[in-house]
Scaffold this motif. Structure first.
Motif, mmCIF file in Angstrom:
data_model
loop_
_atom_site.group_PDB
_atom_site.id
_atom_site.type_symbol
_atom_site.label_atom_id
_atom_site.label_comp_id
_atom_site.label_asym_id
_atom_site.label_seq_id
_atom_site.Cartn_x
_atom_site.Cartn_y
_atom_site.Cartn_z
ATOM 1 N N MET A 181 0.853 -1.183 0.000
ATOM 2 C CA MET A 181 0.000 0.000 0.000
ATOM 3 C C MET A 181 0.891 1.236 0.000
ATOM 4 N N LYS A 182 0.610 2.161 -0.913
ATOM 5 C CA LYS A 182 1.411 3.365 -1.034
ATOM 6 C C LYS A 182 1.145 4.310 0.133
ATOM 7 N N LEU A 183 2.117 5.152 0.381
ATOM 8 C CA LEU A 183 2.001 6.157 1.433
ATOM 9 C C LEU A 183 0.743 6.995 1.222
ATOM 10 N N TRP A 184 0.511 7.434 -0.020
ATOM 11 C CA TRP A 184 -0.638 8.290 -0.292
ATOM 12 C C TRP A 184 -1.937 7.580 0.045
ATOM 13 N N ASP A 185 -2.030 6.284 -0.243
ATOM 14 C CA ASP A 185 -3.247 5.543 0.067
ATOM 15 C C ASP A 185 -3.506 5.535 1.570
ATOM 16 N N ARG A 186 -2.447 5.358 2.343
ATOM 17 C CA ARG A 186 -2.582 5.368 3.803
ATOM 18 C C ARG A 186 -2.998 6.745 4.307
ATOM 19 N N VAL A 187 -2.336 7.758 3.788
ATOM 20 C CA VAL A 187 -2.648 9.130 4.201
ATOM 21 C C VAL A 187 -4.078 9.474 3.828
ATOM 22 N N GLN A 188 -4.460 9.119 2.613
ATOM 23 C CA GLN A 188 -5.802 9.439 2.129
ATOM 24 C C GLN A 188 -6.861 8.733 2.972
ATOM 25 N N ARG A 189 -6.649 7.468 3.299
ATOM 26 C CA ARG A 189 -7.608 6.726 4.115
ATOM 27 C C ARG A 189 -7.767 7.386 5.495
ATOM 28 N N GLY A 190 -6.654 7.763 6.100
ATOM 29 C CA GLY A 190 -6.708 8.428 7.404
ATOM 30 C C GLY A 190 -7.373 9.788 7.332
ATOM 31 N N MET A 191 -7.045 10.544 6.269
ATOM 32 C CA MET A 191 -7.638 11.872 6.114
ATOM 33 C C MET A 191 -9.149 11.769 5.923
ATOM 34 N N GLU A 192 -9.593 10.832 5.098
ATOM 35 C CA GLU A 192 -11.017 10.696 4.840
ATOM 36 C C GLU A 192 -11.774 10.322 6.102
ATOM 37 N N ALA A 193 -11.209 9.436 6.906
ATOM 38 C CA ALA A 193 -11.853 9.074 8.166
ATOM 39 C C ALA A 193 -11.931 10.286 9.087
ATOM 40 N N GLY A 194 -10.867 11.053 9.146
ATOM 41 C CA GLY A 194 -10.861 12.262 9.970
ATOM 42 C C GLY A 194 -11.839 13.304 9.481
ATOM 43 N N PHE A 195 -11.894 13.500 8.170
ATOM 44 C CA PHE A 195 -12.826 14.468 7.590
ATOM 45 C C PHE A 195 -14.261 14.064 7.855
ATOM 46 N N ASP A 196 -14.556 12.783 7.663
ATOM 47 C CA ASP A 196 -15.923 12.307 7.882
ATOM 48 C C ASP A 196 -16.336 12.500 9.340
ATOM 49 N N ALA A 197 -15.426 12.214 10.245
ATOM 50 C CA ALA A 197 -15.717 12.393 11.670
ATOM 51 C C ALA A 197 -15.922 13.873 11.997
ATOM 52 N N ALA A 198 -15.100 14.737 11.412
ATOM 53 C CA ALA A 198 -15.226 16.175 11.672
ATOM 54 C C ALA A 198 -16.556 16.712 11.151
ATOM 55 N N ILE A 199 -16.940 16.289 9.962
ATOM 56 C CA ILE A 199 -18.213 16.757 9.397
ATOM 57 C C ILE A 199 -19.382 16.246 10.229
ATOM 58 N N ALA A 200 -19.321 14.989 10.647
ATOM 59 C CA ALA A 200 -20.388 14.429 11.488
ATOM 60 C C ALA A 200 -20.489 15.198 12.800
ATOM 61 N N ALA A 201 -19.351 15.567 13.368
ATOM 62 C CA ALA A 201 -19.354 16.325 14.617
ATOM 63 C C ALA A 201 -19.978 17.697 14.423
ATOM 64 N N VAL A 202 -19.650 18.347 13.311
ATOM 65 C CA VAL A 202 -20.233 19.658 13.024
ATOM 66 C C VAL A 202 -21.747 19.537 12.898
ATOM 67 N N HIS A 203 -22.214 18.519 12.215
ATOM 68 C CA HIS A 203 -23.654 18.309 12.047
ATOM 69 C C HIS A 203 -24.332 18.122 13.405
ATOM 70 N N THR A 204 -23.766 17.274 14.228
ATOM 71 C CA THR A 204 -24.350 16.973 15.529
ATOM 72 C C THR A 204 -24.363 18.198 16.435
ATOM 73 N N ILE A 205 -23.247 18.878 16.490
ATOM 74 C CA ILE A 205 -23.140 20.043 17.376
ATOM 75 C C ILE A 205 -24.118 21.139 16.976
ATOM 76 N N THR A 206 -24.172 21.425 15.691
ATOM 77 C CA THR A 206 -25.049 22.513 15.248
ATOM 78 C C THR A 206 -26.523 22.163 15.454
ATOM 79 N N GLU A 207 -26.883 20.911 15.245
ATOM 80 C CA GLU A 207 -28.275 20.515 15.456
ATOM 81 C C GLU A 207 -28.636 20.561 16.932
ATOM 82 N N LYS A 208 -27.739 20.107 17.794
ATOM 83 C CA LYS A 208 -28.003 20.108 19.230
ATOM 84 C C LYS A 208 -28.050 21.524 19.791
ATOM 85 N N ALA A 209 -27.339 22.411 19.201
ATOM 86 C CA ALA A 209 -27.307 23.789 19.691
ATOM 87 C C ALA A 209 -28.590 24.539 19.348
ATOM 88 N N GLY A 210 -29.423 23.933 18.522
ATOM 89 C CA GLY A 210 -30.693 24.554 18.186
ATOM 90 C C GLY A 210 -30.560 25.771 17.288
#
Length: 106
Positions: A1-30
């Motif tokens: 597995m290439k370095l870029w593939d590893r980096v990309q997989r980690g980045m995508e997981a982090g991005f998805d988690a960050a976006i999900a957190a933004v969605h949750t926080i903003t909805e809970k804040a009303g």
């Protein structure tokens, strides 16, 4: 597995988690629907820009590495970074091999 593939997989997981957190926080804040939509759009665009910058950086790194163009790396001010990345990539390959050996021995 290439370095870029590893980096990309980690980045995508982090991005998805960050976006999900933004969605949750903003909805809970009303917050209002429009404000929530704008924040989500901003987070999506930031993620998109970061991904594209990472892709660009990877292409530059691969180009410099493949051609071993020290002069270009020096002009761009990335010669030391390219060397560090290459060293870390070699270390990761070594660690991967050792991990596989440890897993096999168990």
């Amino acid at each position: 597995m290439k370095l870029w593939d590893r980096v990309q997989r980690g980045m995508e997981a982090g991005f998805d988690a960050a976006i999900a957190a933004v969605h949750t926080i903003t909805e809970k804040a009303g917050e209002g629907i429009e404000l929530t939509r704008l924040r989500r759009e901003k987070a999506r665009l930031e993620t998109q820009v970061t991904r594209r910058l990472a892709e660009l950086g990877n292409k530059v790194f691969e180009s410099i590495s493949a051609s071993q163009n020290d002069e270009l790396a020096k002009q761009l001010g990335v010669k030391e970074m390219v060397f560090d990345i290459a060293q870390n990539e070699a270390r990761m390959v070594d660690v991967d091999m050792r991990l596989k050996k440890e897993m096999k021995d168990r």
